[in-house]
Design a protein around this motif. Structure first.
Motif, PDB file in Angstrom:
ATOM      1  N   ASN A  33       0.806  -1.223   0.000  1.00 39.16           N
ATOM      2  CA  ASN A  33       0.000   0.000   0.000  1.00 39.16           C
ATOM      3  C   ASN A  33       0.838   1.272   0.000  1.00 39.16           C
ATOM      4  O   ASN A  33       0.433   2.275  -0.584  1.00 39.16           O
ATOM      5  N   ILE A  34       1.983   1.243   0.671  1.00 36.29           N
ATOM      6  CA  ILE A  34       2.783   2.469   0.759  1.00 36.29           C
ATOM      7  C   ILE A  34       3.930   2.497  -0.248  1.00 36.29           C
ATOM      8  O   ILE A  34       4.660   3.476  -0.320  1.00 36.29           O
ATOM      9  N   GLY A  35       4.099   1.427  -1.006  1.00 36.79           N
ATOM     10  CA  GLY A  35       5.112   1.422  -2.059  1.00 36.79           C
ATOM     11  C   GLY A  35       6.525   1.207  -1.563  1.00 36.79           C
ATOM     12  O   GLY A  35       7.476   1.759  -2.104  1.00 36.79           O
ATOM     13  N   VAL A  36       6.671   0.397  -0.519  1.00 40.21           N
ATOM     14  CA  VAL A  36       7.984   0.080   0.044  1.00 40.21           C
ATOM     15  C   VAL A  36       8.177  -1.421  -0.075  1.00 40.21           C
ATOM     16  O   VAL A  36       7.209  -2.192   0.010  1.00 40.21           O
ATOM     17  N   HIS A  37       9.412  -1.847  -0.265  1.00 42.61           N
ATOM     18  CA  HIS A  37       9.685  -3.276  -0.355  1.00 42.61           C
ATOM     19  C   HIS A  37       9.360  -3.930   0.988  1.00 42.61           C
ATOM     20  O   HIS A  37       9.596  -3.371   2.050  1.00 42.61           O
ATOM     21  N   GLU A  38       8.823  -5.133   0.911  1.00 46.85           N
ATOM     22  CA  GLU A  38       8.400  -5.867   2.108  1.00 46.85           C
ATOM     23  C   GLU A  38       9.555  -6.082   3.089  1.00 46.85           C
ATOM     24  O   GLU A  38       9.372  -5.958   4.305  1.00 46.85           O
TER      25      GLU A  38
END
Length: 105
Positions: A33-38
């Motif tokens: 959702n926030i566009g960051v790698h897991e």
């Protein structure tokens, strides 16, 4: 060509971690959702959990701090909902623009 590393503010990291810890949401979902790698978000969450475990047990919030925290969490949730809605509108506008551009050729 090498890739450029993205830099995130501490405030951004704290809010992302709060989405996971306070919202009881999976790291993978929040990361998407926030566009960051897991893996990146996972490291932030792990660091926050370790820091929380090191805090003394008597570090409890008083009434006014708890009220302020609840207010800020509501504001963050409202902002997140607004951002999600705006992203959907942008995606829709892009599709409409693409459709019109294909029709004009």
């Amino acid at each position: 060509m090498g890739s450029t590393r993205r830099a995130f503010t501490e405030e951004y990291k704290d809010q992302a971690v709060a989405f996971v810890l306070d919202g009881d949401r999976p790291i993978a979902e929040v990361a998407r959702n926030i566009g960051v790698h897991e893996m990146t978000l996972g490291k932030w969450v792990k660091k926050a959990r370790e820091a929380a475990a090191e805090r003394p047990a008597d570090a409890v919030l008083n009434e006014s701090e708890r009220t302020e925290l609840d207010r800020l969490r509501r504001e963050a949730a409202d902002a997140t909902a607004t951002i999600a809605e705006l992203r959907m509108q942008v995606d829709f506008a892009k599709k409409v623009a693409t459709w019109f551009a294909k029709g004009k050729q």
